[in-house]
Write an enzyme that holds these catalytic residues in place. Structure first.
Site, PDB file in Angstrom:
ATOM      1  CE1 TYR A 148       3.287   7.766 -25.625  1.00  0.00           C
ATOM      2  CE2 TYR A 148       1.852   6.247 -26.381  1.00  0.00           C
ATOM      3  CZ  TYR A 148       2.998   6.674 -26.274  1.00  0.00           C
ATOM      4  OH  TYR A 148       4.141   5.666 -26.370  1.00  0.00           O
ATOM      5  N   GLY A 161       7.174   6.684 -25.398  1.00  0.00           N
ATOM      6  CA  GLY A 161       7.875   5.754 -24.455  1.00  0.00           C
ATOM      7  C   GLY A 161       8.506   6.558 -23.257  1.00  0.00           C
ATOM      8  CG  HIS A 197      11.486   3.507 -32.956  1.00  0.00           C
ATOM      9  ND1 HIS A 197      11.847   4.694 -32.438  1.00  0.00           N
ATOM     10  CD2 HIS A 197      10.492   2.964 -31.962  1.00  0.00           C
ATOM     11  CE1 HIS A 197      11.444   5.092 -31.402  1.00  0.00           C
ATOM     12  NE2 HIS A 197      10.466   4.063 -31.058  1.00  0.00           N
ATOM     13  CG  ASN A 257       2.725   0.546 -30.594  1.00  0.00           C
ATOM     14  OD1 ASN A 257       3.319  -0.355 -29.979  1.00  0.00           O
ATOM     15  ND2 ASN A 257       2.764   1.697 -29.723  1.00  0.00           N
ATOM     16  NE  ARG A 313       3.714 -50.867 -26.872  1.00  0.00           N
ATOM     17  CZ  ARG A 313       4.104 -50.898 -25.563  1.00  0.00           C
ATOM     18  NH1 ARG A 313       3.203 -50.573 -24.556  1.00  0.00           N
ATOM     19  NH2 ARG A 313       5.254 -50.951 -25.236  1.00  0.00           N
TER      20      ARG A 313
END
Length: 518
Positions: free
Chosen positions: A54, A61, A84, A197, A285
């Protein structure tokens, strides 16, 4: 000029700020270059094998099932970057893009990405040349990293797309690279994917927000103390022994800062005078409790950022040893998921909204003659003829309302993508973008409180403020923020107060008297 050396073991938040905001130069260590070369040998060996790996010899994807032949792999890497780089909307700020690129370089240099040394060097060269790729607001879901923003940066490394030069003019990236003698990269197996990535955009924005909020929380302690003085409140609630019995670190630090600012004031302790009150309102306060909780939130977010800075975020990653030629292997993983960063980005937006809210309540109290213990309505010179700071508080209130909307968590959302392969995402980029707006708004909110509180103190005739408060008044007046008087055009005063807080001058003025605040 300051130089940051990038090695294999991550970088510091100071390094990120130096590069993103300070324009520091970058060098790669010999260790990083050696790690890059070693990891590349593993990728090359796996690329030569017939078995699909891969990111090396497959699609990406939902298309990861296709085995890509040798002759198409360079095209595959170019294509993933081009396809992309699909962002839309306004341009992202220069400092964000520089942080994004630097943090990607940090991971590349870890030796876990398989990118060649010459690609890493080109990334450093582009940053050193002051070339900033055009990155757009929309395009990241915060899972598989900040894909579209990183793709626009990778596109510039290839000599494509647009970038801003050191002169601030946007031009074709190829022209800018050529002018600076930088050769566009020719991507090889895995390199396109490795450049896209990571959680680098959201992490960079987290680091810058932490730096800004560190100053703003000190600023808020100061303006809370100034408001307490202007309202003739009591500093007894800031006693260290009271905060020791509820030992949240941030609360103790905030109370100590307020006490340091108020030291020597003639304005505190008058709550039993003409209109006695047993206790100050919560917004006065409980200021250390609210600001302190935010400080502790900052500490948690800082811890997450430090862990992420020490991380190598990529998919797949190159690991030494085990199966595979060259004694290493490439493994898929889910470390690109932005949840750890996204959660703290959202948490900070919640804390910032609450800090803005309590500051606005103190401002409103200063302007209300029924609750300000003797101050004129709206701190006006001639109430009725003059409106004073009435509408300055409207502006502050509008900012607070916007802060509440920005506090809605982006990370509670998820939207599936990539044909349901990427079916759960972090939305961390969106969390970071809205946090930047929240930090910007918080600065303005604190500036309005500063404006009102200093005017309120000056209207308390006959009683001297604390030396630290007086130092603030003198510095802010010198910075162009005018004091009490008839109505005038307020926007320039508010802008000057904003710049005074934003530039760290409020904290600096106090520290000339108190020494370093916590």
């Amino acid at each position: 000029m300051h130089t940051v050396v990038v090695g294999t073991s991550g970088v510091t938040a100071s390094d990120v700020l130096a590069v993103a905001r300070g324009g520091a130069r970058i060098e790669l260590s010999a260790e990083a270059v050696a790690a890059l070369a070693a990891a590349r040998e593993i990728v090359d060996a796996l690329a030569a094998k017939p078995e699909p790996v891969y990111g090396v010899s497959t699609g990406f994807g939902a298309l990861a099932t296709r085995h890509i032949s040798q002759e198409l792999r360079a095209q595959l890497q170019r294509n993933i970057v081009r396809s992309h780089a699909a962002g839309m909307g306004p341009r992202v700020e220069r400092e964000v893009v520089r942080a994004l690129m630097f943090l990607r370089l940090k991971t590349v240099c870890s030796g876990h990405t398989g990118v060649r040394p010459e690609v890493a060097q080109t990334m450093a060269d582009v940053l050193n040349a002051g070339i900033t790729p055009v990155v757009h607001e929309y395009g990241s879901l915060g899972c598989s990293g900040d894909l579209a923003p990183l793709s626009h940066c990778a596109l510039a490394l290839m000599g494509e797309g647009d970038a801003e030069g050191p002169d601030g003019i946007v031009r074709p990236a190829g022209e800018l690279l050529a002018e600076h003698g930088i050769q566009p990269v020719e991507l090889r197996e895995k390199e396109g994917l490795a450049l896209l990535n990571g959680t680098d955009g959201m992490l960079g924005m987290l680091i810058m927000a932490l730096a800004d909020l560190d100053t703003l929380y000190k600023s808020a302690d100061i303006t809370a103390a100034l408001s307490l003085e202007a309202l003739l409140g009591t500093d007894k609630v800031l006693a260290p022994e009271l905060h020791a019995i509820r030992p949240h670190p941030g609360q103790g630090a905030s109370a100590a800062n307020m006490l340091a600012v108020l030291k020597g004031s003639q304005l505190t302790g008058h709550h039993q005078d003409d209109a006695p009150r047993v206790q100050d309102a919560y917004s006065v306060r409980c200021a250390p409790q609210v600001a302190g909780a935010g400080r502790d939130t900052l500490a948690h977010a800082r811890l997450v950022a430090e862990r992420e800075l020490a991380s190598a975020v990529d998919n797949p990653v190159v690991l030494p040893g085990g199966i595979g030629s060259g004694g290493g292997r490439v493994e898929s993983n889910g470390n690109f998921h932005g949840a750890p960063v996204a959660y703290v980005l959202d948490f900070l937006a919640i804390a910032a909204a609450d800090l803005g809210s309590i500051a606005e309540r103190r401002t409103d109290r200063l302007l209300d003659k029924n609750r300000s213990h003797g101050l004129p309505p709206f701190l006006a010179d001639d109430a009725g003829v003059d409106s004073g700071l009435m509408i300055a508080q409207y502006t502050q209130a509008a900012l607070v309302s916007e802060m509440k909307r920005l506090a809605v968590p982006a990370s509670a959302d998820s939207i599936p993508s990539s044909a349901m392969q990427e079916d759960h995402v972090s939305m961390g980029w969106s969390a970071a973008r809205k946090l930047r707006t929240a930090v910007d708004n918080l600065t303005r909110i604190i500036a309005v409180e500063l404006y009102a509180a200093t005017r309120g103190i000056e209207l308390r005739e006959g009683l001297a403020p604390a030396p630290a408060s007086q130092a603030v008044i003198e510095a802010v007046r010198a910075a162009g923020v005018q004091g009490p008087g008839p109505d005038r055009f307020l926007a320039p005063d508010l802008a000057a107060a904003d710049a005074f807080v934003r530039g760290g001058h409020l904290v600096a003025a106090v520290e000339t008297v108190t020494g370093p605040l916590q």
